[in-house]
Design a protein around this motif. Sequence first.
Motif, PDB file in Angstrom:
ATOM      1  N   CYS A  54      -4.391 -13.491  12.704  1.00 43.42           N
ATOM      2  CA  CYS A  54      -4.359 -13.005  11.317  1.00 43.42           C
ATOM      3  C   CYS A  54      -4.656 -14.165  10.363  1.00 43.42           C
ATOM      4  CB  CYS A  54      -2.996 -12.394  10.997  1.00 43.42           C
ATOM      5  SG  CYS A  54      -2.845 -11.945   9.253  1.00 43.42           S
ATOM      6  N   LEU A  59       1.219 -11.505   9.766  1.00 37.00           N
ATOM      7  CA  LEU A  59       1.886 -11.053  10.982  1.00 37.00           C
ATOM      8  C   LEU A  59       2.745 -12.177  11.542  1.00 37.00           C
ATOM      9  CD1 LEU A  59      -1.213  -9.318  12.643  1.00 37.00           C
ATOM     10  CD2 LEU A  59       0.648  -8.193  11.395  1.00 37.00           C
ATOM     11  N   TYR A  68       5.012  -7.007  10.332  1.00 36.49           N
ATOM     12  CA  TYR A  68       3.847  -6.893   9.440  1.00 36.49           C
ATOM     13  C   TYR A  68       4.293  -6.991   7.989  1.00 36.49           C
ATOM     14  CZ  TYR A  68       0.155  -4.329   6.906  1.00 36.49           C
ATOM     15  OH  TYR A  68      -0.800  -3.939   6.018  1.00 36.49           O
ATOM     16  N   VAL A  74      -4.700  -8.383   3.693  1.00 36.36           N
ATOM     17  CA  VAL A  74      -5.893  -8.109   2.885  1.00 36.36           C
ATOM     18  C   VAL A  74      -6.764  -7.036   3.547  1.00 36.36           C
ATOM     19  CG1 VAL A  74      -5.937 -10.392   1.807  1.00 36.36           C
ATOM     20  CG2 VAL A  74      -7.132 -10.037   3.983  1.00 36.36           C
ATOM     21  N   GLN A  75      -6.205  -6.344   4.537  1.00 40.81           N
ATOM     22  CA  GLN A  75      -6.891  -5.224   5.210  1.00 40.81           C
ATOM     23  C   GLN A  75      -8.242  -5.656   5.805  1.00 40.81           C
ATOM     24  OE1 GLN A  75      -5.054  -2.556   5.539  1.00 40.81           O
ATOM     25  NE2 GLN A  75      -3.489  -3.094   4.034  1.00 40.81           N
ATOM     26  N   CYS A  76      -8.274  -6.832   6.418  1.00 39.58           N
ATOM     27  CA  CYS A  76      -9.537  -7.313   6.991  1.00 39.58           C
ATOM     28  C   CYS A  76      -9.824  -6.700   8.368  1.00 39.58           C
ATOM     29  CB  CYS A  76      -9.517  -8.833   7.095  1.00 39.58           C
ATOM     30  SG  CYS A  76      -8.331  -9.449   8.313  1.00 39.58           S
ATOM     31  N   ASP A  77      -8.800  -6.102   8.974  1.00 45.33           N
ATOM     32  CA  ASP A  77      -8.922  -5.430  10.278  1.00 45.33           C
ATOM     33  C   ASP A  77      -9.106  -6.387  11.466  1.00 45.33           C
ATOM     34  OD1 ASP A  77      -8.498  -2.989   9.148  1.00 45.33           O
ATOM     35  OD2 ASP A  77     -10.577  -2.325   9.250  1.00 45.33           O
ATOM     36  N   THR A  78      -8.971  -7.683  11.249  1.00 49.00           N
ATOM     37  CA  THR A  78      -9.094  -8.623  12.374  1.00 49.00           C
ATOM     38  C   THR A  78      -8.084  -8.269  13.468  1.00 49.00           C
ATOM     39  OG1 THR A  78      -9.772 -10.363  10.860  1.00 49.00           O
ATOM     40  CG2 THR A  78      -8.978 -11.067  13.022  1.00 49.00           C
ATOM     41  N   CYS A  79      -6.883  -7.917  13.072  1.00 49.41           N
ATOM     42  CA  CYS A  79      -5.821  -7.643  14.050  1.00 49.41           C
ATOM     43  C   CYS A  79      -6.210  -6.529  15.018  1.00 49.41           C
ATOM     44  CB  CYS A  79      -4.508  -7.307  13.344  1.00 49.41           C
ATOM     45  SG  CYS A  79      -4.660  -6.088  12.028  1.00 49.41           S
ATOM     46  N   ARG A  90       0.071  -2.615  12.364  1.00 46.64           N
ATOM     47  CA  ARG A  90       0.365  -2.063  11.040  1.00 46.64           C
ATOM     48  C   ARG A  90       0.952  -0.657  11.115  1.00 46.64           C
ATOM     49  NH1 ARG A  90      -5.265  -2.958   8.169  1.00 46.64           N
ATOM     50  NH2 ARG A  90      -6.042  -2.735  10.282  1.00 46.64           N
TER      51      ARG A  90
HETATM   52  S1  SF4 Z   1      -5.664  -6.531   8.457  1.00 49.13           S
HETATM   53 FE1  SF4 Z   1      -4.508  -7.459  10.131  1.00 49.13          FE
HETATM   54  S2  SF4 Z   1      -5.483  -9.460  10.454  1.00 49.13           S
HETATM   55 FE2  SF4 Z   1      -6.168  -8.727   8.440  1.00 49.13          FE
HETATM   56  S3  SF4 Z   1      -4.695  -9.618   6.984  1.00 49.13           S
HETATM   57 FE3  SF4 Z   1      -3.905  -7.601   7.525  1.00 49.13          FE
HETATM   58  S4  SF4 Z   1      -2.519  -7.943   9.224  1.00 49.13           S
HETATM   59 FE4  SF4 Z   1      -3.779  -9.795   9.035  1.00 49.13          FE
END
Ligand code: SF4
Length: 279
Positions: A54, A59, A68, A74-79, A90
């Motif tokens: 993240c 996280l 979480y 920032v809702q980047c969806d990397t996780c 999430r």
């Molecule tokens: S979407 Fe997932 S990886 Fe991206 S900031 Fe939120 S918790 Fe972290």
Amino acid sequence: MKVTVNRIIPFSSVDGPGNRTTIFLQGCNINCKYCHNPETRGLCQHCGVCVDNCPEGALSMVDGRVSYDLEKCVQCDTCIHVCPHDSSPRTQELSPEEVYERVRKQIPFIRGISVSGGECMLQPAFLTELFRMAKADGLTTLIDSNGTIPFSEYPELMDVTDGVMLDIKAFDCEEHKKVTDAPNEVVLSNAVWLAEHAKLYEVRAVIVPDLYDTERSIRNMGAFLAPYLAVHAFRIKVIAYRPMGVREEYACYQVPDQEYLNYLADILREYGFQNIIII
Ligand code: SF4
Ligand code: SF4
């Protein structure tokens, strides 16, 4: 009673008639190769892989469980992209009452609620309680399902369910296994049972010509379902495969063109279906 909720969309116009609040439950029992939200398939194993990836520090591990922080996210969806278990950090554990509290705020603006997933029929007791509350407030209730769990075994749930949006992912059982890793006998018997009980709101077929014989499947499905139009006028949604959100190894299939989708819809019209949506 709590279930794992992936997300709640306050307003959706694509999950049944009218404006609806849609609830996505976490966890699925089959493996559709073209699944466009694979992060809803598995339950979190609290392995910590997403925590290390993240970029925002949203996280962390607390007492062996992933935690979480919505404020930092920032809702980047990397996780969800790095998760090796097709899950998400999430999600939330919520009771039917807690979910309905969120629905209640939208009541002036929605016609009903729809529950999807994952496979929401893995949680029939939760659905029954949630739908009872919704019906008491005059909302309509729809289930979006892969059809692998027999609806006839849940009469109390069906009493408070207005309709089901049912996937028939391939008509031939061997092809259904190829698409989903699961057989489809229960799916087809569910289609009949729901149609006979006027609970079949919609049948959905995702068209992936590279994965199974889509024309044969549509023809067989049309012939199989047509007799039930006399009982109940359900609609059919012909959905083009699209690679958005699909796992990398399955994002390679060709997207069917509009001409081919129209051709499949014409086949269904030959069997008497009038209400066909192509998307
Ligand atoms: S979407 Fe997932 S990886 Fe991206 S900031 Fe939120 S918790 Fe972290
Ligand atoms: S969401 Fe996935 S990567 Fe993150 S802790 Fe859970 S199982 Fe591991």
